[in-house]
Structure formats: C-alpha cells, structure tokens
Scaffold this motif. Sequence first.
Motif, mmCIF file in Angstrom:
data_model
loop_
_atom_site.group_PDB
_atom_site.id
_atom_site.type_symbol
_atom_site.label_atom_id
_atom_site.label_comp_id
_atom_site.label_asym_id
_atom_site.label_seq_id
_atom_site.Cartn_x
_atom_site.Cartn_y
_atom_site.Cartn_z
ATOM 1 N N LEU A 64 0.844 -1.186 0.000
ATOM 2 C CA LEU A 64 0.000 0.000 0.000
ATOM 3 C C LEU A 64 0.883 1.241 0.000
ATOM 4 O O LEU A 64 1.815 1.354 0.800
ATOM 5 C CB LEU A 64 -0.904 0.008 1.236
ATOM 6 N N ARG A 65 0.588 2.167 -0.918
ATOM 7 C CA ARG A 65 1.388 3.388 -1.045
ATOM 8 C C ARG A 65 1.290 4.208 0.229
ATOM 9 O O ARG A 65 0.211 4.459 0.746
ATOM 10 C CB ARG A 65 0.888 4.224 -2.219
ATOM 11 N N ASP A 66 2.462 4.577 0.755
ATOM 12 C CA ASP A 66 2.494 5.384 1.971
ATOM 13 C C ASP A 66 3.008 6.783 1.659
ATOM 14 O O ASP A 66 2.258 7.747 1.726
ATOM 15 C CB ASP A 66 3.375 4.706 3.016
ATOM 16 N N GLU A 67 4.279 6.895 1.257
ATOM 17 C CA GLU A 67 4.883 8.186 0.970
ATOM 18 C C GLU A 67 5.753 8.086 -0.264
ATOM 19 O O GLU A 67 6.175 6.990 -0.642
ATOM 20 C CB GLU A 67 5.779 8.607 2.143
ATOM 21 N N VAL A 68 6.031 9.230 -0.866
ATOM 22 C CA VAL A 68 6.979 9.286 -1.984
ATOM 23 C C VAL A 68 8.012 10.359 -1.662
ATOM 24 O O VAL A 68 7.731 11.313 -0.924
ATOM 25 C CB VAL A 68 6.289 9.598 -3.330
ATOM 26 N N ARG A 69 9.211 10.184 -2.203
ATOM 27 C CA ARG A 69 10.285 11.142 -1.940
ATOM 28 C C ARG A 69 11.172 11.247 -3.178
ATOM 29 O O ARG A 69 11.540 10.234 -3.773
ATOM 30 C CB ARG A 69 11.119 10.662 -0.760
ATOM 31 N N HIS A 70 11.479 12.495 -3.544
ATOM 32 C CA HIS A 70 12.429 12.738 -4.640
ATOM 33 C C HIS A 70 13.652 13.403 -4.045
ATOM 34 O O HIS A 70 13.560 14.440 -3.388
ATOM 35 C CB HIS A 70 11.807 13.643 -5.709
ATOM 36 N N ARG A 71 14.812 12.794 -4.246
ATOM 37 C CA ARG A 71 16.070 13.347 -3.757
ATOM 38 C C ARG A 71 16.865 13.821 -4.966
ATOM 39 O O ARG A 71 17.228 13.026 -5.824
ATOM 40 C CB ARG A 71 16.839 12.302 -2.967
ATOM 41 N N ALA A 72 17.112 15.129 -4.994
ATOM 42 C CA ALA A 72 17.833 15.720 -6.121
ATOM 43 C C ALA A 72 19.296 15.282 -6.103
ATOM 44 O O ALA A 72 19.835 14.874 -5.071
ATOM 45 C CB ALA A 72 17.749 17.240 -6.053
ATOM 46 N N VAL A 73 19.921 15.398 -7.250
ATOM 47 C CA VAL A 73 21.328 15.040 -7.364
ATOM 48 C C VAL A 73 22.155 16.011 -6.516
ATOM 49 O O VAL A 73 21.855 17.195 -6.436
ATOM 50 C CB VAL A 73 21.782 15.052 -8.848
ATOM 51 N N ARG A 74 23.159 15.481 -5.836
ATOM 52 C CA ARG A 74 24.040 16.322 -5.025
ATOM 53 C C ARG A 74 25.427 16.300 -5.657
ATOM 54 O O ARG A 74 25.994 15.229 -5.889
ATOM 55 C CB ARG A 74 24.112 15.819 -3.593
ATOM 56 N N THR A 75 25.952 17.495 -5.950
ATOM 57 C CA THR A 75 27.257 17.597 -6.600
ATOM 58 C C THR A 75 28.169 18.513 -5.791
ATOM 59 O O THR A 75 27.715 19.246 -4.905
ATOM 60 C CB THR A 75 27.125 18.170 -8.021
ATOM 61 N N THR A 76 29.439 18.448 -6.109
ATOM 62 C CA THR A 76 30.420 19.332 -5.505
ATOM 63 C C THR A 76 31.499 19.639 -6.532
ATOM 64 O O THR A 76 31.659 18.905 -7.513
ATOM 65 C CB THR A 76 31.030 18.697 -4.241
ATOM 66 N N ARG A 77 32.232 20.725 -6.307
ATOM 67 C CA ARG A 77 33.341 21.064 -7.184
ATOM 68 C C ARG A 77 34.579 20.321 -6.685
ATOM 69 O O ARG A 77 34.843 20.263 -5.489
ATOM 70 C CB ARG A 77 33.605 22.572 -7.178
ATOM 71 N N ALA A 78 35.338 19.763 -7.614
ATOM 72 C CA ALA A 78 36.550 19.036 -7.260
ATOM 73 C C ALA A 78 37.625 19.342 -8.291
ATOM 74 O O ALA A 78 37.351 19.907 -9.349
ATOM 75 C CB ALA A 78 36.266 17.534 -7.219
ATOM 76 N N THR A 79 38.861 18.992 -7.971
ATOM 77 C CA THR A 79 39.966 19.199 -8.911
ATOM 78 C C THR A 79 40.592 17.855 -9.246
ATOM 79 O O THR A 79 40.552 16.919 -8.452
ATOM 80 C CB THR A 79 41.049 20.125 -8.321
ATOM 81 N N ARG A 80 41.144 17.781 -10.423
ATOM 82 C CA ARG A 80 41.830 16.580 -10.870
ATOM 83 C C ARG A 80 42.986 17.007 -11.780
ATOM 84 O O ARG A 80 42.995 18.129 -12.293
ATOM 85 C CB ARG A 80 40.884 15.642 -11.608
ATOM 86 N N PRO A 81 43.950 16.113 -11.984
ATOM 87 C CA PRO A 81 45.056 16.469 -12.874
ATOM 88 C C PRO A 81 44.551 16.722 -14.290
ATOM 89 O O PRO A 81 43.668 16.012 -14.776
ATOM 90 C CB PRO A 81 45.968 15.253 -12.850
ATOM 91 N N ARG A 82 45.087 17.742 -14.907
ATOM 92 C CA ARG A 82 44.718 18.042 -16.294
ATOM 93 C C ARG A 82 45.720 17.330 -17.193
ATOM 94 O O ARG A 82 46.927 17.547 -17.085
ATOM 95 C CB ARG A 82 44.765 19.546 -16.535
ATOM 96 N N MET A 83 45.211 16.473 -18.052
ATOM 97 C CA MET A 83 46.071 15.706 -18.937
ATOM 98 C C MET A 83 45.970 16.288 -20.338
ATOM 99 O O MET A 83 44.879 16.500 -20.856
ATOM 100 C CB MET A 83 45.655 14.233 -18.955
ATOM 101 N N THR A 84 47.121 16.584 -20.924
ATOM 102 C CA THR A 84 47.155 17.107 -22.282
ATOM 103 C C THR A 84 47.975 16.173 -23.157
ATOM 104 O O THR A 84 48.801 15.405 -22.674
ATOM 105 C CB THR A 84 47.770 18.518 -22.329
ATOM 106 N N LYS A 85 47.744 16.274 -24.424
ATOM 107 C CA LYS A 85 48.421 15.428 -25.397
ATOM 108 C C LYS A 85 49.664 16.162 -25.895
ATOM 109 O O LYS A 85 49.565 17.288 -26.398
ATOM 110 C CB LYS A 85 47.466 15.148 -26.551
#
Length: 185
Positions: A64-85
């Motif tokens: 039996l349906r009780d409740e519904v919930r929508h959880r939005a995407v959670r993001t953050t800013r991060a850094t990573r090595p920049r790879m070039t050719k």
Amino acid sequence: MFKRLATAAVTAVLIAGLGACGGGGDSYDEGSDYSVDVGQDGGSGAGKPGPDTATTADTSVFGLRDEVRHRAVRTTRATRPRMTKKCTTTTRRVRHTTSTGSGTKRRTRTWYSTEHGKTCKKVRSGTETYTRVVRPEQWCVRLDDVGGDKSRDDVWYQVTSTTYHTAVATDQHQRLDFTPKDTGC
C-alpha cells in the motif's frame, strides 16, 4: 573421408544427447508456484513444483502506497590532474637497395630516404576543476503491508522515475506493484 564421417557421427550424438538433457520445455507460471510444461510430452509435467529457483525468483514487490520522496542530485566542485596530449615529431633515415643482373654482371643500387613520424603521449599539465556527483538523483516510494504482510510497514524502495510518477498519481493507501531498483532511500 572416414575421419570426417566419424567426426560427424560423434557431433550428431552429442547434439542429440544435449538436446535430451536440455529440458527447455518448462516455463514458470507466475500465478502459482508450479512449473508448466509447454512442450514435448503433452502436459505430463504440469502440476509438479518448479525446482529451479532462478526462474521462480520474482523481484517485483507490492504493498500500500504510503509516501513518496524525490532526492535531487548532489554535486560538488573538485579538482583533478589536467592531462594534455604532447606530440613529438621523429625522423629516421631508411636505406633502400635494388639488385639487377646476376653473376659478375650483378649491379646493386643503394639510396636513402627520410621517413617522418609522430609519437604522442598524455602528460600532466596542472589541474582542472570539474563537477563531481556525490549522490545521484533518486526517486523513492514507501510502502505499507509489503507483500501482504501487515507487520511490514514503512519500507522504502528506490524506483525509476516512471514508477515514482505513477505513485505520485496514485492515492495514499492504494495498492502499488513495481520492480524496485534498490531498497532504502
């Protein structure tokens, strides 16, 4: 020729043996806990319990349906090595020879040419920022009386967006049947 015939005979025997052992005529009747013979021997397998748990495992749930919930995407800013050719050009000297004639009249002609090439590889060149997903978007539905069991209340399931929107359109305490993506929310 005899070898070919012997190989064909052995192959035929193996195929016949595997076909007899396959038992591919059984399918699972979702309305009961029994397998139903849909093929070979005119229904002699009907009414026997299905031994294969893989075919009887049903992942859908209802309650039996009780409740519904929508959880939005959670993001953050991060850094990573920049790879070039990075590419470098290469040259190499190649020796070519041709010969004509034979014996004492044999002549050999030699010449050189330069071949150009390029080799590339990825190298680290500082850092870059990007958006990292901490938690993906989730759609959840909470059910009461899961599987008809009155004691199993308030169970959360992660569902697809389509199932979530169907549950939103359904009144509370109405029966819902769906296949969850995961449990908990």
